[in-house]
Write a protein that holds these residues in place. Structure first.
Motif, mmCIF file in Angstrom:
data_model
loop_
_atom_site.group_PDB
_atom_site.id
_atom_site.type_symbol
_atom_site.label_atom_id
_atom_site.label_comp_id
_atom_site.label_asym_id
_atom_site.label_seq_id
_atom_site.Cartn_x
_atom_site.Cartn_y
_atom_site.Cartn_z
ATOM 1 N N LEU A 7 -29.107 25.874 1.189
ATOM 2 C CA LEU A 7 -28.357 26.989 0.547
ATOM 3 C C LEU A 7 -28.878 28.208 0.762
ATOM 4 N N GLU A 8 -28.165 29.125 1.404
ATOM 5 C CA GLU A 8 -28.507 30.650 1.811
ATOM 6 C C GLU A 8 -27.713 31.563 0.688
ATOM 7 N N MET A 9 -28.135 32.465 0.055
ATOM 8 C CA MET A 9 -27.784 33.216 -0.811
ATOM 9 C C MET A 9 -27.985 34.493 -0.621
ATOM 10 N N ASP A 10 -26.960 35.370 -0.083
ATOM 11 C CA ASP A 10 -27.296 36.972 0.081
ATOM 12 C C ASP A 10 -26.973 37.824 -1.195
ATOM 13 N N PHE A 11 -27.943 38.729 -1.147
ATOM 14 C CA PHE A 11 -27.741 39.546 -2.510
ATOM 15 C C PHE A 11 -27.970 40.817 -1.829
ATOM 16 N N ALA A 12 -27.122 42.001 -2.640
ATOM 17 C CA ALA A 12 -27.363 43.449 -2.464
ATOM 18 C C ALA A 12 -28.560 43.963 -3.338
ATOM 19 N N THR A 13 -29.160 44.986 -2.665
ATOM 20 C CA THR A 13 -30.364 45.471 -3.483
ATOM 21 C C THR A 13 -30.049 46.912 -3.706
ATOM 22 N N GLU A 14 -30.880 47.574 -4.522
ATOM 23 C CA GLU A 14 -30.636 48.916 -4.797
ATOM 24 C C GLU A 14 -30.716 49.943 -3.717
ATOM 25 N N LEU A 15 -31.465 49.459 -2.584
ATOM 26 C CA LEU A 15 -31.730 50.348 -1.517
ATOM 27 C C LEU A 15 -30.605 50.115 -0.743
ATOM 28 N N GLU A 34 -20.759 26.864 -9.203
ATOM 29 C CA GLU A 34 -22.211 26.677 -9.487
ATOM 30 C C GLU A 34 -23.079 27.491 -8.876
ATOM 31 N N ILE A 35 -22.700 27.761 -7.413
ATOM 32 C CA ILE A 35 -23.688 28.750 -6.790
ATOM 33 C C ILE A 35 -23.507 29.986 -7.058
ATOM 34 N N ALA A 36 -22.233 30.627 -7.562
ATOM 35 C CA ALA A 36 -21.852 32.042 -7.847
ATOM 36 C C ALA A 36 -22.485 31.866 -9.355
ATOM 37 N N ALA A 37 -22.529 31.122 -10.277
ATOM 38 C CA ALA A 37 -23.178 31.201 -11.413
ATOM 39 C C ALA A 37 -24.610 31.410 -11.375
ATOM 40 N N ALA A 38 -25.175 30.663 -10.515
ATOM 41 C CA ALA A 38 -26.805 30.777 -10.326
ATOM 42 C C ALA A 38 -26.879 32.044 -9.632
ATOM 43 N N MET A 39 -26.281 32.753 -8.843
ATOM 44 C CA MET A 39 -26.540 34.171 -8.218
ATOM 45 C C MET A 39 -26.301 34.974 -9.250
ATOM 46 N N ASP A 40 -25.356 34.899 -10.271
ATOM 47 C CA ASP A 40 -25.335 36.005 -11.218
ATOM 48 C C ASP A 40 -26.516 35.939 -12.132
ATOM 49 N N ILE A 59 -23.378 39.032 -2.211
ATOM 50 C CA ILE A 59 -22.823 39.499 -1.204
ATOM 51 C C ILE A 59 -21.996 38.071 -0.629
ATOM 52 N N ALA A 60 -22.763 37.282 -0.256
ATOM 53 C CA ALA A 60 -22.466 35.719 0.345
ATOM 54 C C ALA A 60 -23.276 34.793 -0.158
#
Length: 74
Positions: A7-15, A34-40, A59-60
């Protein structure tokens, strides 16, 4: 033959960068909800901090499946 699910989860950062997290051996029946909830939760708990700064949003996400077959050289 071995099959690996990641499972690859992409997050946005403050930079304004992208931070990717990988979870190896992801279970087959994991749902998008479940993936969206875990990312949240990861973003809300603010427990990861890298060179791109704090995680600010999702992000994705994707499941990457890799099949490996060993070859007998006898």
């Amino acid at each position: 033959m071995a099959i690996q699910r990641v499972l690859e989860m992409d997050f946005a950062t403050e930079l304004n960068r992208t931070h990717r997290m990988r979870v190896y051996d992801a279970r087959e029946a994991v749902s998008a909800a479940e993936i969206a909830a875990a990312m949240d939760t990861v973003v809300a708990k603010n427990i990861f901090n890298g060179s791109g700064g704090e995680l600010t949003g999702k992000i994705a996400a994707r499941i990457v499946t890799k099949e490996t077959e060993d070859i007998s050289l006898v």
